[in-house]
Design a protein around this motif. Structure first.
Motif, PDB file in Angstrom:
ATOM      1  N   SER A  47      -9.431  13.220  -2.663  1.00 20.86           N
ATOM      2  CA  SER A  47      -9.927  12.014  -2.003  1.00 20.86           C
ATOM      3  C   SER A  47     -11.265  11.571  -2.561  1.00 20.86           C
ATOM      4  O   SER A  47     -12.064  12.387  -3.022  1.00 20.86           O
ATOM      5  CB  SER A  47     -10.065  12.276  -0.506  1.00 20.86           C
ATOM      6  N   THR A  48     -11.498  10.274  -2.511  1.00 23.45           N
ATOM      7  CA  THR A  48     -12.781   9.718  -2.929  1.00 23.45           C
ATOM      8  C   THR A  48     -13.337   8.912  -1.765  1.00 23.45           C
ATOM      9  O   THR A  48     -13.024   7.745  -1.606  1.00 23.45           O
ATOM     10  CB  THR A  48     -12.602   8.812  -4.163  1.00 23.45           C
ATOM     11  N   PHE A  49     -14.135   9.571  -0.953  1.00 28.50           N
ATOM     12  CA  PHE A  49     -14.623   8.938   0.268  1.00 28.50           C
ATOM     13  C   PHE A  49     -15.909   8.146   0.055  1.00 28.50           C
ATOM     14  O   PHE A  49     -16.116   7.122   0.671  1.00 28.50           O
ATOM     15  CB  PHE A  49     -14.913   9.995   1.340  1.00 28.50           C
ATOM     16  N   TRP A  50     -16.793   8.677  -0.795  1.00 28.06           N
ATOM     17  CA  TRP A  50     -18.171   8.170  -0.786  1.00 28.06           C
ATOM     18  C   TRP A  50     -18.525   7.303  -1.985  1.00 28.06           C
ATOM     19  O   TRP A  50     -19.484   6.551  -1.941  1.00 28.06           O
ATOM     20  CB  TRP A  50     -19.148   9.346  -0.717  1.00 28.06           C
ATOM     21  N   GLN A  51     -17.737   7.389  -3.051  1.00 29.55           N
ATOM     22  CA  GLN A  51     -18.193   6.808  -4.315  1.00 29.55           C
ATOM     23  C   GLN A  51     -18.347   5.283  -4.267  1.00 29.55           C
ATOM     24  O   GLN A  51     -19.341   4.749  -4.758  1.00 29.55           O
ATOM     25  CB  GLN A  51     -17.239   7.189  -5.451  1.00 29.55           C
ATOM     26  N   THR A  52     -17.366   4.581  -3.672  1.00 30.16           N
ATOM     27  CA  THR A  52     -17.447   3.124  -3.659  1.00 30.16           C
ATOM     28  C   THR A  52     -18.732   2.651  -3.003  1.00 30.16           C
ATOM     29  O   THR A  52     -19.468   1.827  -3.548  1.00 30.16           O
ATOM     30  CB  THR A  52     -16.236   2.542  -2.905  1.00 30.16           C
ATOM     31  N   ALA A  72      -3.050  13.870   1.965  1.00 28.49           N
ATOM     32  CA  ALA A  72      -3.081  12.680   1.125  1.00 28.49           C
ATOM     33  C   ALA A  72      -4.410  12.633   0.381  1.00 28.49           C
ATOM     34  O   ALA A  72      -5.396  13.213   0.832  1.00 28.49           O
ATOM     35  CB  ALA A  72      -2.922  11.426   1.971  1.00 28.49           C
ATOM     36  N   SER A  73      -4.460  11.953  -0.767  1.00 25.90           N
ATOM     37  CA  SER A  73      -5.760  11.728  -1.390  1.00 25.90           C
ATOM     38  C   SER A  73      -6.188  10.298  -1.099  1.00 25.90           C
ATOM     39  O   SER A  73      -5.480   9.342  -1.393  1.00 25.90           O
ATOM     40  CB  SER A  73      -5.711  12.048  -2.886  1.00 25.90           C
ATOM     41  N   ILE A  74      -7.340  10.205  -0.476  1.00 25.39           N
ATOM     42  CA  ILE A  74      -7.828   8.918   0.023  1.00 25.39           C
ATOM     43  C   ILE A  74      -8.616   8.206  -1.067  1.00 25.39           C
ATOM     44  O   ILE A  74      -9.508   8.788  -1.672  1.00 25.39           O
ATOM     45  CB  ILE A  74      -8.759   9.122   1.240  1.00 25.39           C
ATOM     46  N   SER A  75      -8.290   6.955  -1.319  1.00 27.58           N
ATOM     47  CA  SER A  75      -9.076   6.164  -2.246  1.00 27.58           C
ATOM     48  C   SER A  75      -9.756   5.056  -1.467  1.00 27.58           C
ATOM     49  O   SER A  75      -9.103   4.312  -0.748  1.00 27.58           O
ATOM     50  CB  SER A  75      -8.174   5.519  -3.298  1.00 27.58           C
ATOM     51  N   SER A  76     -11.063   4.960  -1.631  1.00 28.66           N
ATOM     52  CA  SER A  76     -11.749   3.847  -0.990  1.00 28.66           C
ATOM     53  C   SER A  76     -11.845   2.728  -2.000  1.00 28.66           C
ATOM     54  O   SER A  76     -12.234   2.943  -3.139  1.00 28.66           O
ATOM     55  CB  SER A  76     -13.135   4.283  -0.527  1.00 28.66           C
ATOM     56  N   PHE A 134     -18.110  -4.320  -4.103  1.00 33.34           N
ATOM     57  CA  PHE A 134     -17.866  -3.433  -5.234  1.00 33.34           C
ATOM     58  C   PHE A 134     -17.563  -4.235  -6.497  1.00 33.34           C
ATOM     59  O   PHE A 134     -17.873  -3.802  -7.602  1.00 33.34           O
ATOM     60  CB  PHE A 134     -16.714  -2.487  -4.902  1.00 33.34           C
ATOM     61  N   SER A 139     -17.805   3.997   6.934  1.00 30.08           N
ATOM     62  CA  SER A 139     -16.822   4.830   6.238  1.00 30.08           C
ATOM     63  C   SER A 139     -16.903   6.277   6.712  1.00 30.08           C
ATOM     64  O   SER A 139     -17.759   6.642   7.512  1.00 30.08           O
ATOM     65  CB  SER A 139     -17.095   4.781   4.735  1.00 30.08           C
ATOM     66  N   VAL A 140     -16.006   7.098   6.165  1.00 31.97           N
ATOM     67  CA  VAL A 140     -16.020   8.527   6.455  1.00 31.97           C
ATOM     68  C   VAL A 140     -17.353   9.143   6.016  1.00 31.97           C
ATOM     69  O   VAL A 140     -17.867  10.072   6.633  1.00 31.97           O
ATOM     70  CB  VAL A 140     -14.834   9.212   5.738  1.00 31.97           C
ATOM     71  N   GLU A 171      -8.357   7.611   7.734  1.00 30.61           N
ATOM     72  CA  GLU A 171      -8.631   8.338   6.487  1.00 30.61           C
ATOM     73  C   GLU A 171      -8.760   9.826   6.769  1.00 30.61           C
ATOM     74  O   GLU A 171      -8.219  10.659   6.046  1.00 30.61           O
ATOM     75  CB  GLU A 171      -9.912   7.812   5.840  1.00 30.61           C
ATOM     76  N   GLU A 172      -9.470  10.159   7.860  1.00 30.60           N
ATOM     77  CA  GLU A 172      -9.667  11.574   8.190  1.00 30.60           C
ATOM     78  C   GLU A 172      -8.329  12.243   8.496  1.00 30.60           C
ATOM     79  O   GLU A 172      -8.053  13.360   8.050  1.00 30.60           O
ATOM     80  CB  GLU A 172     -10.614  11.697   9.395  1.00 30.60           C
ATOM     81  N   LYS A 231     -11.752   4.544   9.216  1.00 39.67           N
ATOM     82  CA  LYS A 231     -12.337   5.860   8.998  1.00 39.67           C
ATOM     83  C   LYS A 231     -11.485   6.971   9.611  1.00 39.67           C
ATOM     84  O   LYS A 231     -11.184   7.974   8.960  1.00 39.67           O
ATOM     85  CB  LYS A 231     -13.735   5.814   9.625  1.00 39.67           C
ATOM     86  N   MET A 286     -15.364   9.020  -9.886  1.00 39.38           N
ATOM     87  CA  MET A 286     -14.375   8.663  -8.868  1.00 39.38           C
ATOM     88  C   MET A 286     -12.974   8.543  -9.492  1.00 39.38           C
ATOM     89  O   MET A 286     -11.998   9.053  -8.940  1.00 39.38           O
ATOM     90  CB  MET A 286     -14.766   7.348  -8.206  1.00 39.38           C
TER      91      MET A 286
END
Ligand code: NA
Ligand code: NA
Lengths: 188, 438, 305
Positions: A52-57, C157-161, B59, A134-135, C149-150, C146, A42
């Motif tokens: 983008s980092t949608f799923w890692q967290t 943009a680069s989305i950080s969760s 997290f 989340s996404v 973000e989409e 969500k 990530m």
């Protein structure tokens, strides 16, 4: 003290349960390792690839939860769940065995409650197709399933420990015992 | 039943159950389940697995297994031995040199980690066996690491400071800065006690009998490079804009595994498995306690026990310093049973108005609260650091760890007194950097 | 009768205030009904309140309905870019056939609304000011929601969760360039200490989140008629207060950031239309594909003037 490793003479069912617990330990360890790699991936994606980092967290959170729950039985197998062992350490072996039976029975009951109601939540998430918000929209029944599953495996390992305590070949309270308080005698 | 009477009952039953020798996590779950069943009815039982899950659904908890892996992988290589060899050659004339370098390592590690059990695990994994090998009393070896590990939540970054900042709407940057000098002061107090305790035990003379030449002192330095690389790597990841505090832990873990494999040639799968197995055992044990403590604190909150105690303190009409002393006792007792984050989340919003009305600075109070939580981390029955130490060195009895930690608890109490006398220790740095606040 | 209300906020937050208000008014009505407020996540964690509410383990809550978007995808419309233009418009949405449809879905989960309310939010950035889609290209951003973000991903943009507690240190060290959340969070997380430019919610804003006070429906129906009336009266009063305080909250955030020396940028109606066009090709189609009757619900929401 009964060495948990030298148990060839123990009943086959007990040995099978122990093997399952050890397998769960391997799975839990791999899950924790996976969460290291995913977190680093990530950081790499965000920092170097700038995407983008949608799923890692969420993936990491669910892996650590699953590792904790699947690891319960393994840590029980290793006698790794710590307790305040001052009082049992001062007890004679007979009383300590009765105390151990009582403690195991209570823990089994608690695990039973967690299995029963944990299954409820899992079933709800599964039948209603709940997703993480989340996404990524990960199906929630998978992480929720680890609660009843983890406690069921914990229940199995506890049952094996209970059996060994009943037949007088082991005492889970003795295993986490502080050696310099009282040497174990008469337990094995 | 009146919540305060109920509080007493919960306290007594929890102590009885935990003293049966049951594992702490199971004990807390059983007590929580029992009280919910009796006082809240069957409907509350259905929430238990969800509460357990919710407590782990964070997290930030990731940093616990990660920092344990860091410690475990470094401990299974020569790195630890090299480091102590180096420290011994350099600190040979100082009585208690090794315990001092351990406390320094704890402080350094605390500056990388936001969590206390993680700090404790990472340094203790290498530090405790080395100290014992070199003749330090078990109590000093275990106690210094247990106490030094608690610095993780005082020296920035700190997960609990972030939680406090959010719960009380105070500046997190200010809170972090406020922890710096109290952290350094605590380290100094810990070191002073360690030197005294080691000197008193007589072993220090044995330790300082060898003399090293400057050549010997310098030729060992390259062996410390991997360790420095890890520390610098982690510091860079955290402060260089690479990763958030929780993510940094994973960078550190990967870095340690890579260094263990490449530099220390630890590439046999069996060696790697030992690292993973030990880390998993300790992580699961700690995470189980955290999840169970979450359920336990739900029970306390649901039966209005925590809130009633705090409100009761608030209604007392007393001198502000008497009030502060009472709040400290409350936090101390809460810390005995609950993990810091739970105490902060429940108590801070209720205590903060009382504090501000009485004229105390909320930033200063955060430091007081944190030191109280540090004491809770090394006091039974829920002293996470005690159990971390117990996991690292199972043959040191909890009793020895406890007795060894007691003098360090005294240091912390002294630190609280000093902070009450000189609040500037906490507030000076944030005021300098960020201007006079609030 | 005692009801338990759980929420995640504390102190002077407007959502804590409406909870306390309803509790006080109900107590003053003298109908043998007390509401015990558990703030600051002291009972249930922020995101874990909807399930116990719908199962009757919790009586009341104040929460962003989109937190339950994983259970009922229709709720994602309550945190959808472009649907709400300002808080007055949000109030009209709250009393529209669209919201009635959502309340039907809530009823299936044994949940009903006591207090409607939207709160607004904005953008904060360290890489220029964010007012239109072009501004987020290549920006590392943490968005709340969500659908946002989409849409932001669609703008490049680069989305950080990451956890909300990590936004502050992430902005401080540069892991994040920008964030998008509620006015209240911008202030309470003290993000003005770390941001260079702030786009507050004003006459035109993009980020609105529906955050109602909810009650378990069976619990409500089991109350006496007097208790129900006391509760709905208190709720009506709280709703009016909520709307006014929401507007004040946006002003407070703007003022706080300005006072902290942060540059303030305003979004124009033209900017808003650009975001809406972007949402139509990103967040909207995803919503429709994931939601039963998604298109119908979306059209109903867009139809509210
Ligand atoms: Na720290
Ligand atoms: Na404690």
């Amino acid at each position: 003290m009964t060495d948990p490793a030298l148990s060839d003479a123990d009943p086959i069912l007990v040995r099978m349960i122990r093997s399952v617990s050890e397998l769960c330990g391997v799975i839990a360890a791999l899950m924790i390792l996976a969460s290291v790699f995913i977190t680093c991936q990530m950081i790499f994606v965000r920092l170097i690839l700038k995407s983008s980092t949608f799923w890692q967290t969420e993936a990491v959170i669910y892996l650590v939860i699953a590792a904790t729950l699947l690891g319960l039985c393994y840590v029980q197998r290793l006698r790794g769940h710590v307790g305040v062992d001052l009082v049992p350490g001062l007890m004679p072996a007979g009383a300590r065995r009765i105390l151990a039976l009582f403690v195991l029975a209570l823990t089994l009951l608690m695990a039973g409650v967690m299995i029963y109601y944990g299954f409820d939540t899992f079933h709800l998430a599964w039948s209603r197709n709940w997703k993480s918000e989340s996404v990524w929209a990960f199906p929630l029944w998978i992480p929720y399933m680890t609660v009843p599953l983890g406690f069921a495996l914990f229940f199995l390992q506890l049952s094996a420990d209970l059996y060994m305590t009943v037949i007088g070949r082991d005492n889970p309270l003795a295993a986490s015992m502080v050696p310099d308080v009282l040497p174990q005698k008469g337990d094995s | 039943m009146d919540p305060l009477t109920l509080a007493l009952l919960v306290g007594i039953i929890t102590i009885v159950v935990l003293f049966s020798g049951i594992s702490v996590a199971s004990g807390l779950l059983i007590v929580a389940t029992g009280f919910l069943l009796v006082f809240d009815g069957v409907r509350s039982l259905a929430s238990l697995p969800d509460l357990f899950f919710a407590e782990l659904n964070s997290f930030a908890l990731l940093s616990i297994p990660m920092f344990i892996i860091m410690g475990a992988s470094i401990a299974s290589t020569r790195a630890g031995a090299d480091l102590y060899e180096a420290l011994e050659r350099w600190l040979t004339r100082v009585p208690g040199g090794l315990v001092i370098s351990n406390l320094g390592a704890c402080a350094l590690f605390a500056a990388m980690s936001g969590s206390s059990p993680a700090t404790c695990a990472a340094i203790g994994k290498m530090g405790i066996p080395e100290m014992r090998k070199r003749g330090y009393p078990d109590g000093v070896a275990a106690g210094s690491i247990a106490a030094g590990g608690t610095l993780g939540i005082l020296i920035p970054p700190s997960v609990t400071m972030i939680v406090y900042g959010i719960a009380t709407e105070s500046s997190i940057g200010r809170l972090f800065l406020a922890g710096v000098f109290p952290g350094i002061m605590l380290v100094a107090l810990f070191m002073a006690w360690s030197i005294y305790a080691t000197w008193r035990s007589g072993d220090a003379r044995v330790l300082s009998s060898t003399n090293y030449t400057w050549k010997q002192k310098f030729e060992i330095l390259p062996k410390v490079l991997p360790f420095l690389a890890i520390i610098l790597g982690v510091l860079y990841a955290m402060y260089g804009g690479i990763a958030t505090p929780s993510e940094t832990a994973a960078v550190g873990a990967l870095l340690c595994i890579v260094i263990a494999v490449l530099i220390y040639r630890l590439w046999h799968p069996r060696d790697l498995w030992v690292i993973l197995r030990d880390s998993t055992r300790e992580s699961v044990m700690i995470l189980f306690i955290i999840a169970a403590a979450g359920v336990f604190s739900y029970m306390l909150s649901s039966l209005f026990i925590t809130q009633s105690i705090a409100e009761w303190i608030g209604t007392l009409d007393v001198n502000r310093w008497v009030l502060m002393a009472m709040i400290n006792v409350f936090l101390l007792v809460a810390g005995f049973f609950l993990p810091p984050v739970a105490v902060i989340l429940m108590a801070a919003p209720i205590l903060l108005p009382i504090i501000t009305v009485a004229g105390f600075d909320p930033i200063w109070f955060a430091v007081i609260l944190t030191i109280n939580m540090e004491i809770g981390l090394i006091s039974p029955p829920v002293g996470l650091n005690l159990y971390v130490i117990n996991g690292i060195a199972p043959d040191i009895s909890l009793k020895t760890i406890l007795l060894g930690s007691l003098p360090y608890v005294a240091c912390m109490v002294l630190a609280i007194v000093l902070l009450c006398l000189f609040p500037g220790i906490a507030t000076w740095l944030p005021d300098q950097v960020m201007g006079q606040g609030l | 009768t005692e009801l338990r209300l759980s929420h995640q906020w504390s102190g002077n937050d407007v959502r804590n205030k409406i909870a306390e208000m309803v509790a006080e008014d109900v107590a003053a009505a003298n109908v043998d009904l007390t509401i015990r407020v558990f703030g600051s996540q002291s009972l249930f964690k922020a995101r874990e309140q909807y399930t116990p509410l719908s199962r009757g383990q919790l009586d009341m809550t104040v929460l962003p309905l989109s937190y339950a978007g994983g259970q009922q995808p229709a709720y994602n419309l309550t945190l959808m870019p472009g649907l709400v233009k300002n808080l007055e418009h949000g109030d009209r949405l709250s009393h529209s056939p669209f919201m009635a449809k959502l309340e039907d879905i809530m009823a299936d989960d044994d949940v009903m609304v006591l207090v409607h309310g939207y709160l607004a939010g904005g953008f904060g950035s360290n890489k220029g000011c964010i007012t239109k889609p072009e501004d987020v290209k290549g920006v590392s951003i943490r968005a709340a929601g969500k659908s946002f973000e989409e849409m932001l991903a669609g703008a490049g943009a680069s989305i950080s969760s990451m956890a909300s507690s990590e936004i502050y240190p992430a902005l401080q060290t540069g892991v994040l360039d920008a964030t998008n959340t509620s006015s209240e969070s911008f202030v309470s997380y003290r993000l003005y200490e770390q941001l260079e430019c702030y786009t507050p919610a004003g006459d035109t804003a993009l980020w609105f989140m529906y955050q109602p006070m909810l009650i378990n429906k069976t619990t409500f129906e089991s109350l006496t008629p007097e208790q129900q009336t006391a509760l709905t009266d208190a709720a009506d009063k709280a709703e009016a207060f909520y709307l006014e305080e929401g507007k004040k909250g946006d002003e407070v955030a703007r003022q706080t950031f300005a006072d902290a020396g942060v540059k303030i940028a305003d979004m124009t109606p033209e900017d808003f239309d650009k975001w809406l066009e972007l949402a139509k090709t990103t967040a909207f189609p995803i919503f429709v594909s994931e939601t039963p009757n998604g298109q119908e619900l979306l059209d109903m929401a867009l139809a509210v003037e």
